[in-house]
Write an enzyme that holds these catalytic residues in place. Sequence first.
Site, mmCIF file in Angstrom:
data_model
loop_
_atom_site.group_PDB
_atom_site.id
_atom_site.type_symbol
_atom_site.label_atom_id
_atom_site.label_comp_id
_atom_site.label_asym_id
_atom_site.label_seq_id
_atom_site.Cartn_x
_atom_site.Cartn_y
_atom_site.Cartn_z
ATOM 1 N N TYR A 1 -3.180 -1.083 10.243
ATOM 2 C CA TYR A 1 -3.055 -1.414 8.819
ATOM 3 C C TYR A 1 -1.692 -0.983 8.287
ATOM 4 C CZ TYR A 1 -3.930 -1.235 3.775
ATOM 5 O OH TYR A 1 -3.844 -1.394 2.417
ATOM 6 N N SER B 1 0.849 -1.182 0.000
ATOM 7 C CA SER B 1 0.000 0.000 0.000
ATOM 8 C C SER B 1 0.888 1.235 0.000
ATOM 9 C CB SER B 1 -0.880 0.003 1.253
ATOM 10 O OG SER B 1 -1.503 1.267 1.436
#
Length: 249
Positions: free
Chosen positions: A140, A127
């Site tokens: 996350y 990400s």
Amino acid sequence: MQTILITGTSSGYGLETARHFLTRGWRVIATMRRPDADLLPRSDALRILPLDVTRDESIAAAIAAAGPIDVLVNNAGIGVVGAFEATPLSHIRKVFDTNTFGVMAMCQAVIPQMRARRSGIIVNVTSSVTLAPMPLAAAYTASKQAIDGFTGSLAHELGHVGLRVALVAPGYAPTTRFAHNTGLRVADLIPPAYAGFAAPIFDAYASPALTTTETDVADAVWAAVHDTSGRLHFLAGADAVALHQARFG
């Protein structure tokens, strides 16, 4: 015809990546926790297998059913949005079980067969939070940062035995179900003390200046698989590119 196994193909990046490779003549093994044959076009080159990357027995069964794998794409992932102090530790563990330990387990499952052939590619989807940590997503971010470092180290090890490893870092995609699999409501994870801080952040997420599409990610995975330069990082999406330029110039 080469074979690619992709995790997390029930939606988003994984589903589009499966379509991308299937239409370009690859044999695709699309895996998901609850198989749905209607998600992808019917093809003799397609197999859909059940796979939960958090369960060792599920991984073993999927790898055995898949046969020789030329490319592994670790795409399966979950997110959680909210203030860290309000996020249950049990859910933080779920995020790491999928995003971090699930990736590591899949790598361990396919490396032996690839090493025996001295041929194979592993692509880990992380990400853009590895470039710029995202507010209200501490767990996350940590799970993806861990895979960023893990993949860089693994690339050195596997290069020694003739294998390639790459990272694809997507930006923010509003159409993906970021926290869909956690069973948590964002509203429950924003205590009053964080409400003023969170409001403008959520407004920015609702109307981002730059975004990433599923096609951007599929294109980046394709580029990573076909790269011959030894490059490790591949960006997906205009916002990921902008974050990279802001950080590294």
